[in-house]
Scaffold this motif. Structure first.
Motif, PDB file in Angstrom:
ATOM      1  N   ALA A 224       0.838  -1.197   0.000  1.00  0.00           N
ATOM      2  CA  ALA A 224       0.000   0.000   0.000  1.00  0.00           C
ATOM      3  C   ALA A 224       0.876   1.251   0.000  1.00  0.00           C
ATOM      4  O   ALA A 224       1.914   1.293   0.660  1.00  0.00           O
ATOM      5  CB  ALA A 224      -0.915   0.001   1.217  1.00  0.00           C
ATOM      6  N   CYS A 371       0.677  -0.426  -5.016  1.00  0.00           N
ATOM      7  CA  CYS A 371       0.209  -1.806  -5.094  1.00  0.00           C
ATOM      8  C   CYS A 371       0.073  -2.245  -6.553  1.00  0.00           C
ATOM      9  O   CYS A 371      -0.545  -1.562  -7.365  1.00  0.00           O
ATOM     10  CB  CYS A 371      -1.138  -1.938  -4.376  1.00  0.00           C
ATOM     11  SG  CYS A 371      -1.886  -3.575  -4.542  1.00  0.00           S
ATOM     12  N   HIS A 376      -3.813  -4.875  -1.963  1.00  0.00           N
ATOM     13  CA  HIS A 376      -3.697  -3.732  -1.054  1.00  0.00           C
ATOM     14  C   HIS A 376      -4.681  -2.626  -1.400  1.00  0.00           C
ATOM     15  O   HIS A 376      -4.900  -1.719  -0.599  1.00  0.00           O
ATOM     16  CB  HIS A 376      -2.267  -3.190  -1.077  1.00  0.00           C
ATOM     17  CG  HIS A 376      -1.240  -4.210  -0.666  1.00  0.00           C
ATOM     18  ND1 HIS A 376      -0.643  -5.056  -1.579  1.00  0.00           N
ATOM     19  CD2 HIS A 376      -0.734  -4.535   0.547  1.00  0.00           C
ATOM     20  CE1 HIS A 376       0.218  -5.851  -0.940  1.00  0.00           C
ATOM     21  NE2 HIS A 376       0.173  -5.560   0.342  1.00  0.00           N
ATOM     22  N   MET A 377      -5.260  -2.704  -2.582  1.00  0.00           N
ATOM     23  CA  MET A 377      -6.304  -1.753  -2.956  1.00  0.00           C
ATOM     24  C   MET A 377      -7.638  -2.130  -2.326  1.00  0.00           C
ATOM     25  O   MET A 377      -8.511  -1.279  -2.149  1.00  0.00           O
ATOM     26  CB  MET A 377      -6.444  -1.702  -4.480  1.00  0.00           C
ATOM     27  CG  MET A 377      -5.199  -1.236  -5.211  1.00  0.00           C
ATOM     28  SD  MET A 377      -5.264  -1.542  -6.991  1.00  0.00           S
ATOM     29  CE  MET A 377      -6.750  -0.628  -7.440  1.00  0.00           C
ATOM     30  N   ASN A 380      -7.496  -3.638   3.814  1.00  0.00           N
ATOM     31  CA  ASN A 380      -6.673  -2.808   4.680  1.00  0.00           C
ATOM     32  C   ASN A 380      -5.773  -3.702   5.522  1.00  0.00           C
ATOM     33  O   ASN A 380      -5.804  -4.918   5.433  1.00  0.00           O
ATOM     34  CB  ASN A 380      -7.532  -1.881   5.541  1.00  0.00           C
ATOM     35  CG  ASN A 380      -8.509  -2.646   6.421  1.00  0.00           C
ATOM     36  OD1 ASN A 380      -8.312  -3.819   6.747  1.00  0.00           O
ATOM     37  ND2 ASN A 380      -9.579  -1.970   6.831  1.00  0.00           N
TER      38      ASN A 380
END
Length: 694
Positions: A224, A371, A376-377, A380
């Motif tokens: 992230a 990412c 990671h999109m 969390n």
């Protein structure tokens, strides 16, 4: 004028634009901000006051008038400190109009209107001149533009502009400098917040161990782009192993011109022990004066000379950064840690140092982490930790073993869930899973492919209510499963979207289909917080200045809606004590469709421990089967004092009592707290109210 704000809709599992009253920003955003926390930060306030007095003295010693520029003035507190310290005039800049209005009220109430001008603009829009916002340039620059990452609120561009356009050739700065520190550590727990790790789940039904593997791009993904800021002081030392000493990475001198350009800072170090470079912990301190005698630090407890007296702050915490891949390093070998930053973000990289490079190591060209695996999109840090929780996965496996058999037709409704993998490994050939977004669809297909299940699990990219018999290959579902987890959920009961999805697919289920989880229970408990209460507590006066206009705003906010709203907080980061026993207050039966009538309950919580009742916590427990449940809230009351151990992967809901804002409302010690809770199926929301009985 109407304002549109994004809000999670638990009945649709989506974030929708909701029309709010024109005063929404005024009543909600400021009340939910960290202003109260900052005003309660006595150490911060005292150090700023000392630094400001010293700066004014230095300017006066040169025979000059002290003209102050306060960027990000907020409540106007630092501006009032400056005038009290002897400044001749102060310009307080505040870009957020509702806050600027509050600052003007506070400045006027304290009698400083003649010497303080509040300017409602971004500092880069401020103009100097006879007809400008400022009559002349300042010679004292005061700022509080810092976040946990130091530069994340745009401190560097603001400083860069101010140095060029708003201050004189010679100026004093408060703070004078900031220094960023880092420490390389190995931590299995923190590393689990960054990657999907290989999972091994024991399948008793087939007498074998099941492995769930991430795909290669996920293993090498930089991760992230945003920092993970947490209350690192709540992580025990047993959860990590320091591989380096504390390293001073770089300093920013605010009394000189500052650049917002991309920069990197190399520091050589030798590991103090061998291990895997999984995490870089980072924090900063600020010197309020040139000599560094007035210091405000964010150092964690294991660095502090007084570890049992570390200060609590929620507006400034500590940072957790992750390298793209873990790497084994050896005690004593030469390494280089590099801090990179642009105008808003900070990130780190680590490299080995070859012989002869020690004195002249080139700066590694490392791009800001972005990412590339898509996980990671969608997930969390807490979600990564949840998926990597071996004990939790074992619970789901045990529950699935009880309800699945090879002839089951299984449908999963949960965002990015690994339950379909477990279902197939239990021998179920007909496994369907719903993913609402195309990104989530693509991610799960990559995971299934990495585990050679791309032809075994069918991913359906649709909303549950739009499913057709064709999507399910004209089969009726015998087992509907979910964790439940949905990325749009903020409060614990938002994951009741599973209930709405179950209702939407009712026509696709066989009679007496198995639903897992079969139900969920809502729990509540009265607590005393060690520190979290400060974020909603009235300030009244701060360093002798009346800032009660801020309290009036927060109080107005909490009365703005028909009932107070609960707030999501990860309570593992915020220690608290239970003052009552936990109580189950409502149950939602997923085996039935969502009812049309409102569900309501009333009761009371008996206070069994002495303490300050700051609020009530609410959380959900999911009953997978009659015997197996997954708790997303209170895991254990640890001792007779009532210290609580919370699920670290989910946020709990906190309902702050009005007595925090209005202490006079409790004239004597309460013995009970009554509650009334109402669930509106049409909105998917809870309305709640708590009252003291004395």
């Amino acid at each position: 004028m109407k304002i549109f704000c994004g809000r999670a809709n638990p009945t649709t599992g989506a974030v929708e634009w909701v029309e709010e009253d024109e005063h929404y920003d005024y009543h909600q955003e400021i009340a939910r901000s960290s202003y109260a926390d900052m005003l309660h930060d006595t150490d911060r306030n005292e150090k700023y006051y000392m630094g400001i007095r010293a700066a004014v003295r230095r300017v006066k010693a040169r025979g000059q008038k002290a003209i102050v520029l306060d960027i990000g003035t907020g409540t106007g507190l630092l501006s009032m400190m400056a005038v009290t310290a002897g400044a001749d005039f102060c310009y307080g800049i505040e870009v957020f109009k509702p806050m600027a209005d509050v600052a003007e009220k506070i400045v006027e109430k304290n009698g400083f209107s003649a010497k303080i001008k509040i300017i409602n603009k971004h500092s880069t829009e401020v103009r100097v001149g006879p007809d400008g916002d400022m009559k002349g340039r300042a010679n004292i620059l005061i700022t509080e533009l810092f976040d946990t990452e130091l530069i994340g609120e745009g401190a560097l561009p603001s400083y860069e502009h101010a140095h060029k356009h708003l201050v004189q050739e010679e100026w004093e700065a408060v703070p004078h400098r900031a220094t960023v520190y880092a420490q390389v550590v190995e931590s299995k727990r923190m590393w689990s917040w960054n990657k999907l790790l290989p999972l091994r789940v024991l399948c008793k039904a087939r007498n074998r161990e099941i492995s769930i593997l991430p795909f290669s791009a996920m293993e090498k993904c930089p991760g992230a782009p945003s920092v993970y800021d947490i209350q690192i002081n709540q992580v025990p030392q047993s959860d990590f192993k320091p591989l380096s000493d504390v390293i001073s990475m770089f300093s920013l001198d605010f009394s000189k011109h500052v650049s917002s350009n991309l920069a990197s800072h190399n520091v050589l170090f030798k590991p103090v022990t061998s291990g895997k470079t999984q995490v870089i912990l980072s924090w900063w301190d600020i010197d309020m004066d040139p000599s560094g005698t007035i210091k405000c630090t964010m150092e964690p407890y294991w660095v502090s000379s007084t570890p049992h007296k570390t200060l609590w702050r929620d507006h400034w915490m500590q940072c957790v950064y992750f390298p793209p891949e873990e790497e084994s390093i050896v005690q004593g070998e030469s390494m280089c840690l590099t801090a990179h930053h642009d105008d808003y973000c900070l990130w780190y990289s680590i490299q080995r140092v070859r012989d002869g490079e020690d004195g002249n190591l080139p700066v590694a060209a490392v791009e800001r982490p972005i990412c590339k695996c898509q996980a990671h999109m969608l997930w969390n840090r807490s979600r990564f930790g949840e998926l990597n929780d071996q004990q939790r996965m074992d619970q789901y496996m045990r529950a699935l073993e009880k309800v699945l058999n090879p002839t089951s037709v299984c449908l999963c409704i949960s965002d990015g869930s690994l339950l379909p993998v477990l279902a197939h490994c239990l021998g179920v050939d007909q496994v369907f899973t719903v993913e609402i977004s195309s990104v989530s669809h693509g991610l799960m297909e990559k995971i299934f492919r990495a585990n050679r299940l791309e032809d075994k699990i069918k991913v359906i990219e649709k909303r549950p209510e739009l499913l057709t018999p064709v999507d399910l290959e004209h089969k009726k579902v015998s087992v509907l499963i979910g964790e439940p987890f949905f990325t749009t959920s903020l409060l614990p009961w938002h994951n009741l979207y599973f209930w709405y999805a179950r209702t939407a697919v009712d026509g696709h289920l066989i009679n007496n289909a198995t639903i897992l989880p079969q139900s969920a229970s809502l729990y509540t408990m009265v607590v005393e917080f060690k520190d979290l209460w400060r974020i909603r507590s009235p300030c009244g006066t701060c360093e002798g200045f009346d800032v009660s206009a801020m309290d009036e705003m927060i109080k107005h906010s909490l009365n703005f809606r028909e009932s107070q709203e609960a707030e999501p907080h990860p309570l593992w980061e915020y220690p608290c004590r239970s003052l009552s026993d936990p109580e189950k207050v409502m149950t939602f039966d997923f085996r039935q469709v969502v009812p049309e009538q409102v569900l309501s309950t009333e009761g009371s919580l008996k206070l069994i421990r002495d303490g300050d009742a700051h609020g009530a916590v609410l959380w959900m427990e999911y009953h997978l089967t009659e015997e197996i449940s997954v708790n997303t809230g209170l895991l254990q009351i640890l001792n007779e004092k009532g210290d609580c151990h919370w699920n670290p992967h989910r946020k709990q809901a906190v309902y702050f009592f009005r007595s925090i804002l209005e202490p006079a409302t409790v004239s004597s010690c309460p013995t009970d707290v009554t509650y009334s809770i109402e669930f509106n199926p049409k909105k998917g929301e809870l309305a709640m109210n708590y009252k003291f009985l004395v």
